[in-house]
Motif scaffolding. Structure first.
Motif, PDB file in Angstrom:
ATOM      1  N   UNK A   8      85.811  30.082  13.347  1.00  0.00           N
ATOM      2  CA  UNK A   8      86.316  29.918  14.597  1.00  0.00           C
ATOM      3  C   UNK A   8      87.841  30.163  14.834  1.00  0.00           C
ATOM      4  N   UNK A   9      88.400  30.299  13.462  1.00  0.00           N
ATOM      5  CA  UNK A   9      89.747  30.435  13.879  1.00  0.00           C
ATOM      6  C   UNK A   9      90.042  32.096  13.878  1.00  0.00           C
ATOM      7  N   UNK A  10      90.849  32.359  14.794  1.00  0.00           N
ATOM      8  CA  UNK A  10      91.455  33.617  15.090  1.00  0.00           C
ATOM      9  C   UNK A  10      91.857  34.236  13.723  1.00  0.00           C
ATOM     10  N   UNK A  11      91.149  35.508  13.470  1.00  0.00           N
ATOM     11  CA  UNK A  11      91.631  35.837  11.871  1.00  0.00           C
ATOM     12  C   UNK A  11      93.083  36.237  11.745  1.00  0.00           C
ATOM     13  N   UNK A  12      93.769  36.518  12.748  1.00  0.00           N
ATOM     14  CA  UNK A  12      95.389  36.668  12.522  1.00  0.00           C
ATOM     15  C   UNK A  12      95.931  35.602  12.233  1.00  0.00           C
ATOM     16  N   UNK A  13      95.484  34.373  13.041  1.00  0.00           N
ATOM     17  CA  UNK A  13      96.208  33.095  13.090  1.00  0.00           C
ATOM     18  C   UNK A  13      95.683  32.394  11.662  1.00  0.00           C
ATOM     19  N   UNK A  14      94.543  32.674  11.123  1.00  0.00           N
ATOM     20  CA  UNK A  14      94.106  32.231   9.800  1.00  0.00           C
ATOM     21  C   UNK A  14      95.147  32.770   8.814  1.00  0.00           C
ATOM     22  N   UNK A  15      95.279  34.183   8.867  1.00  0.00           N
ATOM     23  CA  UNK A  15      96.066  34.558   7.968  1.00  0.00           C
ATOM     24  C   UNK A  15      97.497  34.037   7.918  1.00  0.00           C
ATOM     25  N   UNK A  16      97.966  33.747   9.160  1.00  0.00           N
ATOM     26  CA  UNK A  16      99.468  32.903   9.473  1.00  0.00           C
ATOM     27  C   UNK A  16      99.129  31.542   8.646  1.00  0.00           C
ATOM     28  N   UNK A  17      98.283  30.864   8.870  1.00  0.00           N
ATOM     29  CA  UNK A  17      98.227  29.614   8.342  1.00  0.00           C
ATOM     30  C   UNK A  17      98.139  29.554   6.970  1.00  0.00           C
TER      31      UNK A  17
END
Ligand code: HEM
Length: 328
Positions: free
Chosen positions: A223-232
């Motif tokens: 459910x985490x938007x993939x680009x945001x997951x990479x940022x995190x």
């Protein structure tokens, strides 16, 4: 440390329960005895005294509003807004895991010291927290965002076990909703109060499980938007990372609606933020909260409700002289 039982000054919990059973109207009686302007006669300057401490502190520390909002929530949610979280000592709520990272305590001490100088033994620590929280959040607007009902009294009781009775950031929606419902807070309150996460930061220990060991797939929470997951992942580099990440990137210090836009775009940092879009009613409210006027009104109503949960009033508890210790 277990101190004198709650409500031990005359109005015991048993008496209160009996009265509640006799008065069917007792549900919704949370906060009975609180009112706006409670100190009008006994300490007319109480609110401005707290504000004169809080606003300069908020000017000096942009993270103060986040610290105090979290402090107020952690005081109120487990067993009522009674300043039990402020008591120092082994075995107190303050010693519980979720409370070890609470901040803003020195501002409450300063506000209380100023209150004691003007009106000794009159204004409770529980009210000082409620007022200082409102003031710190309001500071960026230059006006007060909600009225604070006062008249709370301070508990003589604090138990580490209560400090753990907070919602877990890994709750899925039904469990989160039920944890709020048990405290008399509905889905509208849950959605509005979660908006507090428009401020502040979280430690990676609450985020990394979503990135590296997510339930079900052992990897990234889908459910985490993939680009945001990479940022995190760039900030929380492993399960062991002790970094702190901004809850609402780009607007860490602004009490605004970008948190709701973020969770709508699957960019919620905690699972409990993300799941607000997994339920029809909550998702509809998330949409509504994107209007600043509606968010501020809803937040004001819900924090007033939270601030009235299971308070001690009348002759219950005491007015502590020092927020960190019970009177002797
Ligand atoms: C809905 C259930 C909630 C959960 C599961 C939750 C969980 C958390 C967690 C895990 C953190 C990070 C703590 C840390 O790493 O130090 C946090 C921070 C925070 N929480 Fe919540 N919270 C919830 C509701 C609330 C509510 C109702 C409020 C206030 C009305 C609130 C205010 C805050 C604030 C302002 C921060 C940032 C603190 C700072 O940066 O100093 N939270 N929360």
């Amino acid at each position: 440390m277990r101190m004198a039982p709650r409500g031990s000054n005359g109005s015991g919990g048993g008496t209160k329960l009996l009265l509640c059973l006799l008065l069917v109207a007792c549900t919704g009686a949370a906060g009975q005895g609180l009112r706006v302007g409670f100190y009008q006669q006994s300490c007319p300057d109480a609110e401005s005294i707290v504000r004169n401490v809080t606003w300069p502190a908020a000017a000096a520390d942009p993270s103060l509003a986040a610290k105090l909002l979290r402090l107020f929530f952690h005081d109120c949610f487990p067993q009522g807004c009674d300043a039990s979280v402020l008591l120092d000592g082994r075995g107190t709520e303050k010693a519980a895991g979720p409370n070890l990272s609470l901040g803003g305590l020195e501002v409450i001490d300063a506000a209380k010291a100023a209150l004691e100088r003007s009106c000794p033994g009159t204004v409770s620590c529980a009210d000082a927290v409620a007022l200082a929280t409102r003031d710190a959040v309001s500071f960026q607007f230059g006006r007060l965002l909600w009225q604070v009902e006062t008249g709370r009294r301070d508990s003589r009781f604090s138990d580490e076990a209560d400090g753990t009775k907070l919602p877990n950031p890994e709750y899925v929606f039904p469990i989160l909703r039920d944890s709020f419902a048990r405290r008399g807070l509905g889905v509208a309150d849950l959605v509005a109060l979660s908006g507090a996460h428009t401020l502040g930061r979280t430690t990676c220990m609450f985020v990394s499980p979503r990135l590296y060991t997510f339930q079900g797939n052992g990897g990234v929470d889908p459910f985490i938007e993939p680009r945001y997951a990479r940022e995190l992942m760039g900030q929380c580099t492993s399960m062991a990372s002790a970094n702190r990440v901004v809850m609402d990137p780009g607007s860490e210090f602004a009490f605004d609606t970008s948190y709701y836009r973020a969770i709508k775009a699957n960019r919620g940092v905690l699972l409990t933020d993300s799941v607000l879009t997994h339920d029809d009613e909550a998702a509809r409210l998330v949409d509504e909260m994107q209007d600043l006027g509606k968010f501020l009104a809803a937040f004001a109503a819900s924090i007033q409700k939270m601030g009235a949960m299971d308070v001690l009033t009348g002759s219950q508890g005491e007015i502590r002289r020092n927020c960190r210790v019970v009177n002797y």
